[in-house]
Design a protein around this motif. Structure first.
Motif, PDB file in Angstrom:
ATOM      1  N   LYS A 173       7.205  -9.557  14.372  1.00 54.93           N
ATOM      2  CA  LYS A 173       7.729  -8.918  15.582  1.00 54.93           C
ATOM      3  C   LYS A 173       7.129  -7.522  15.739  1.00 54.93           C
ATOM      4  O   LYS A 173       6.703  -7.135  16.829  1.00 54.93           O
ATOM      5  N   LEU A 174       7.074  -6.792  14.637  1.00 52.67           N
ATOM      6  CA  LEU A 174       6.507  -5.439  14.693  1.00 52.67           C
ATOM      7  C   LEU A 174       5.070  -5.484  15.181  1.00 52.67           C
ATOM      8  O   LEU A 174       4.657  -4.682  16.023  1.00 52.67           O
ATOM      9  N   ASN A 175       4.300  -6.458  14.668  1.00 48.45           N
ATOM     10  CA  ASN A 175       2.896  -6.553  15.067  1.00 48.45           C
ATOM     11  C   ASN A 175       2.772  -6.928  16.537  1.00 48.45           C
ATOM     12  O   ASN A 175       1.926  -6.395  17.259  1.00 48.45           O
ATOM     13  N   SER A 176       3.659  -7.814  16.997  1.00 50.05           N
ATOM     14  CA  SER A 176       3.579  -8.227  18.404  1.00 50.05           C
ATOM     15  C   SER A 176       3.924  -7.058  19.314  1.00 50.05           C
ATOM     16  O   SER A 176       3.549  -7.026  20.484  1.00 50.05           O
ATOM     17  N   GLU A 177       4.629  -6.095  18.766  1.00 52.81           N
ATOM     18  CA  GLU A 177       4.941  -4.892  19.550  1.00 52.81           C
ATOM     19  C   GLU A 177       3.811  -3.865  19.474  1.00 52.81           C
ATOM     20  O   GLU A 177       3.945  -2.759  19.971  1.00 52.81           O
ATOM     21  N   GLY A 178       2.727  -4.238  18.794  1.00 58.03           N
ATOM     22  CA  GLY A 178       1.542  -3.384  18.816  1.00 58.03           C
ATOM     23  C   GLY A 178       1.262  -2.602  17.554  1.00 58.03           C
ATOM     24  O   GLY A 178       0.308  -1.817  17.496  1.00 58.03           O
ATOM     25  N   MET A 179       2.082  -2.780  16.529  1.00 56.05           N
ATOM     26  CA  MET A 179       1.853  -2.000  15.327  1.00 56.05           C
ATOM     27  C   MET A 179       0.790  -2.643  14.445  1.00 56.05           C
ATOM     28  O   MET A 179       0.738  -3.863  14.302  1.00 56.05           O
ATOM     29  N   SER A 180      -0.078  -1.806  13.890  1.00 57.76           N
ATOM     30  CA  SER A 180      -1.092  -2.311  12.973  1.00 57.76           C
ATOM     31  C   SER A 180      -0.509  -2.324  11.570  1.00 57.76           C
ATOM     32  O   SER A 180       0.253  -1.435  11.211  1.00 57.76           O
ATOM     33  N   LEU A 181      -0.887  -3.329  10.804  1.00 58.17           N
ATOM     34  CA  LEU A 181      -0.299  -3.470   9.474  1.00 58.17           C
ATOM     35  C   LEU A 181      -1.353  -3.747   8.416  1.00 58.17           C
ATOM     36  O   LEU A 181      -2.254  -4.554   8.627  1.00 58.17           O
ATOM     37  N   LEU A 182      -1.237  -3.055   7.311  1.00 58.06           N
ATOM     38  CA  LEU A 182      -2.045  -3.375   6.140  1.00 58.06           C
ATOM     39  C   LEU A 182      -1.063  -3.898   5.096  1.00 58.06           C
ATOM     40  O   LEU A 182      -0.135  -3.200   4.711  1.00 58.06           O
ATOM     41  N   VAL A 183      -1.279  -5.128   4.664  1.00 64.10           N
ATOM     42  CA  VAL A 183      -0.275  -5.802   3.859  1.00 64.10           C
ATOM     43  C   VAL A 183      -0.817  -6.184   2.486  1.00 64.10           C
ATOM     44  O   VAL A 183      -1.828  -6.874   2.386  1.00 64.10           O
ATOM     45  N   VAL A 184      -0.162  -5.709   1.460  1.00 66.99           N
ATOM     46  CA  VAL A 184      -0.458  -6.191   0.111  1.00 66.99           C
ATOM     47  C   VAL A 184       0.592  -7.237  -0.208  1.00 66.99           C
ATOM     48  O   VAL A 184       1.775  -7.014   0.014  1.00 66.99           O
ATOM     49  N   GLU A 185       0.154  -8.376  -0.685  1.00 69.66           N
ATOM     50  CA  GLU A 185       1.133  -9.419  -0.945  1.00 69.66           C
ATOM     51  C   GLU A 185       0.664 -10.402  -1.992  1.00 69.66           C
ATOM     52  O   GLU A 185      -0.522 -10.720  -2.080  1.00 69.66           O
ATOM     53  N   HIS A 186       1.602 -10.846  -2.802  1.00 70.87           N
ATOM     54  CA  HIS A 186       1.306 -11.882  -3.786  1.00 70.87           C
ATOM     55  C   HIS A 186       1.643 -13.256  -3.236  1.00 70.87           C
ATOM     56  O   HIS A 186       1.058 -14.249  -3.606  1.00 70.87           O
ATOM     57  N   VAL A 187       2.648 -13.276  -2.376  1.00 67.56           N
ATOM     58  CA  VAL A 187       3.101 -14.561  -1.840  1.00 67.56           C
ATOM     59  C   VAL A 187       2.124 -15.015  -0.765  1.00 67.56           C
ATOM     60  O   VAL A 187       2.045 -14.433   0.314  1.00 67.56           O
ATOM     61  N   MET A 188       1.346 -16.037  -1.088  1.00 68.79           N
ATOM     62  CA  MET A 188       0.248 -16.443  -0.221  1.00 68.79           C
ATOM     63  C   MET A 188       0.722 -16.924   1.136  1.00 68.79           C
ATOM     64  O   MET A 188       0.052 -16.730   2.136  1.00 68.79           O
ATOM     65  N   LYS A 189       1.892 -17.536   1.145  1.00 70.01           N
ATOM     66  CA  LYS A 189       2.448 -18.015   2.410  1.00 70.01           C
ATOM     67  C   LYS A 189       2.526 -16.856   3.406  1.00 70.01           C
ATOM     68  O   LYS A 189       2.209 -17.014   4.588  1.00 70.01           O
TER      69      LYS A 189
END
Lengths: 242, 349
Positions: free
Chosen positions: A182-198
């Motif tokens: 939702k945040l991204n659809s509102e225009g926010m850019s995101l850099l995501v570190v994640e272990h959960v591949m899903k």
């Protein structure tokens, strides 16, 4: 054209060990970029350097064209780049609302304005009903939401999410995922570190893969899933990538 | 106490307190003056120690700066102690900034910060003990007042001192309330609660801590000026000794850290207890009996109400759905020990 975020030759050494080695990548406005890699690949170190909580040994970070490497974390936040932490970092003796207010104070001087802003944010992360609850009494899922809420209150243009899904059940992960999308659809850019591949495969437009501090691959989820270098790095963990 | 009309409370409380001289004998009025003086010092300590979580064990240093400074200027030039409060408030503020800079630059907190503050205060004992102009180890004595003189903060009766310190305390309580309810107050608490998170949310943690120690030091010096005008005497051990610095924090802890009224309540309860014990048969026999009493009270407080008396009241109110205007107090000993987050300078995953 300048990118939203440009990381150039970013390097960090701890004594003889190079945790991050000449890492370069970029991000554009509105993008979601995933940063993945096996344990110890240097993802969080990279995060720490971009967000200003750790100085790089070498290399630069540019945000909206301005060099931000070398600035303190609070100065970076002022410029519109905020992070969350892998292990949630609440202010335990403050209520949920007050936790978020600390973020809001980055943009608002008066308490009333910060409180209004924090109220809005709590609504956005569906935590309004917990406003007066002390952070130490919240559940992990609520703390994860609060973690995002505190960061949102600083009104970032780029949000760095460090393992938002870690420690959550699959149902809770879907819940957080919906919020992030939702945040991204509102225009926010995101850099995501994640272990959960899903999470990472679902969310990211592009993925940067680290191993032993160096970038070994970059591309869309499909591309990197086929990259032999990536498969190699995850050997024994291929279950994750599939 | 909270909400829209919360600022009225200090006036009401001090208004009621102002009636005390009508009822109290000279002995108890003197005790009330001492209670208010300690309350003032404890509220000043609370800005840094309670809200900021930086437990200074060296506030005697700043108190001594005010006390010695004012005494010296009274003896050489007859400068009004009111003016000295401003002058040495600034001087102590600068000294606070110096101590703070040394500590906070290297991220010292907890026991390490406390140790540095002890070191500075202890050093002051030896510096001043060898400083001729300040009377060396004999200290400085002010002449006993022959008439009431508000400008020189000298009174023939306890009443004058009572109203002077009551007014000072009222101003300080109002100031603390104001401070705690605005951005700086919230940020200071966030630094105490989680420094790394605060920094990431745009809080300049270094600057915040610096302001806290400067304010706390400056206000403590004002209390020191009052101290010397009250007792007309000051010597190195009486202000720079560890007893003073520990007492200040004791009142704040027992009363309730990072609450506006906690230190006041703490002083109002503990100071009379100390006096009573000291004048009792037991106290006559054993000189340190009152310190023993303090120790017992401290242990009991830790065990049964780690947030202090006022902190307990806050918790009860919160439980019944009340809403606080400012964040609540911390437990003196948080359940989790503060450990540096492993990822910071170690190998981050």
């Amino acid at each position: 054209m300048t990118h939203l975020l440009e990381v150039e030759n970013l390097t960090r050494q701890f004594g003889g060990l190079t945790a991050v080695n000449k890492l370069s990548f970029y991000m554009d406005q509105g993008e979601v970029v995933g940063l993945i890699g096996p344990n110890g690949a240097g993802k969080t170190t990279c995060f720490n350097m971009i967000s200003g909580s750790m100085r790089p040994s070498m290399g630069t970070v540019r945000f909206r064209g301005e060099v931000i490497s070398g600035l303190k974390a609070h100065q970076v936040t002022k410029r519109g780049l905020t992070r969350t932490f892998q292990v949630v970092q609440p202010f335990p003796e403050m209520s949920a609302l007050e936790n978020v207010m600390i973020g809001a104070f980055a943009r608002h001087r008066s308490r009333q304005a910060a409180e209004d802003k924090a109220g809005e944010v709590l609504e956005r992360i569906a935590m309004k009903h917990k406003a007066t609850v002390l952070a130490r009494d919240l559940t992990l899922l609520e703390l994860k939401r609060l973690e995002i809420g505190k960061a949102l209150a600083t009104e970032p243009e780029l949000l760095l999410l460090d393992e938002v899904a870690a420690g959550l059940t699959p149902v809770e992960i879907d819940d957080i995922l919906a919020l992030v999308r939702k945040l991204n659809s509102e225009g926010m850019s995101l850099l995501v570190v994640e272990h959960v591949m899903k999470v990472i495969m679902n969310l990211s437009h592009r993925i940067v893969v680290l191993n032993f501090g160096s970038k070994i691959s970059e591309g869309t989820a499909k591309e990197i899933a086929k990259d032999p270098a990536v498969l190699d790095a995850y050997l024994g963990e291929e279950g994750y990538v599939a | 106490m909270k909400g829209r009309w919360g600022w009225v409370t200090p006036f009401v409380v001090c208004g009621l307190a102002a009636l005390l001289p009508l009822f109290l004998s000279k002995y108890y009025l003197h005790m009330a003056v001492i209670v208010l003086m300690w309350a003032f010092l404890a509220v000043a300590w609370n800005i840094l120690g309670g809200y900021g979580g930086l437990h200074s064990l060296g506030n005697g240093l700043f108190m001594g700066v005010g006390g010695y400074g004012a005494a010296y200027l009274v003896l050489h030039g007859g400068v009004s102690p009111w003016l000295s409060m401003v002058i040495f408030g600034v001087v102590a503020g600068v000294m606070g900034a110096f101590v703070g800079y040394l500590c906070f630059r290297y991220g010292l907190k907890g026991a390490y910060f406390a140790l540095v503050t002890i070191a500075f205060t202890e050093a002051a004992v030896y510096v001043v003990s060898n400083w001729g102009a300040l009377g060396a180890s004999n200290g400085l004595s002010l002449p006993i007042a022959k008439e009431n003189n508000l400008a020189m903060l000298q009174f023939t009766s306890e009443k004058g001192y009572f109203y002077a310190i009551l007014a000072l305390l009222l101003v300080l309580v109002l100031f603390t309330r104001w401070l705690a309810g605005r951005r700086f107050g919230y940020r200071l608490i966030s630094v105490r609660e989680n420094e790394e998170a605060a920094e990431a949310l745009g809080v300049g943690t270094f600057a915040t801590k610096m302001w806290a120690i400067v304010l706390s030091a400056a206000i403590t010096a004002v209390g020191g000026v009052f101290y010397v005008t009250l007792f007309n005497y000051i010597d190195p051990r009486s202000v720079f000794g560890e007893a003073i610095s520990v007492q200040i924090l004791l009142y704040a802890i027992v009363g309730g850290l990072s609450t506006v009224w906690g230190p006041v309540v703490g002083a109002a309860i503990l100071v009379p207890i100390a006096e009573i014990v000291r004048s009792s048969a037991l106290g006559q026999k054993f000189q340190g009996a009152y310190l023993l009493t303090y120790g017992v009270i401290l242990v009991v407080t830790m065990l049964f109400m780690p947030k202090g008396i006022v902190g307990l009241a806050h918790d009860i109110r919160r439980r019944f759905g009340g809403r606080s205007a400012a964040p609540g107090p911390p437990a003196v000993f948080p359940e989790k020990l503060e450990t540096e987050s492993a990822g910071k300078d170690g190998l981050a995953p």
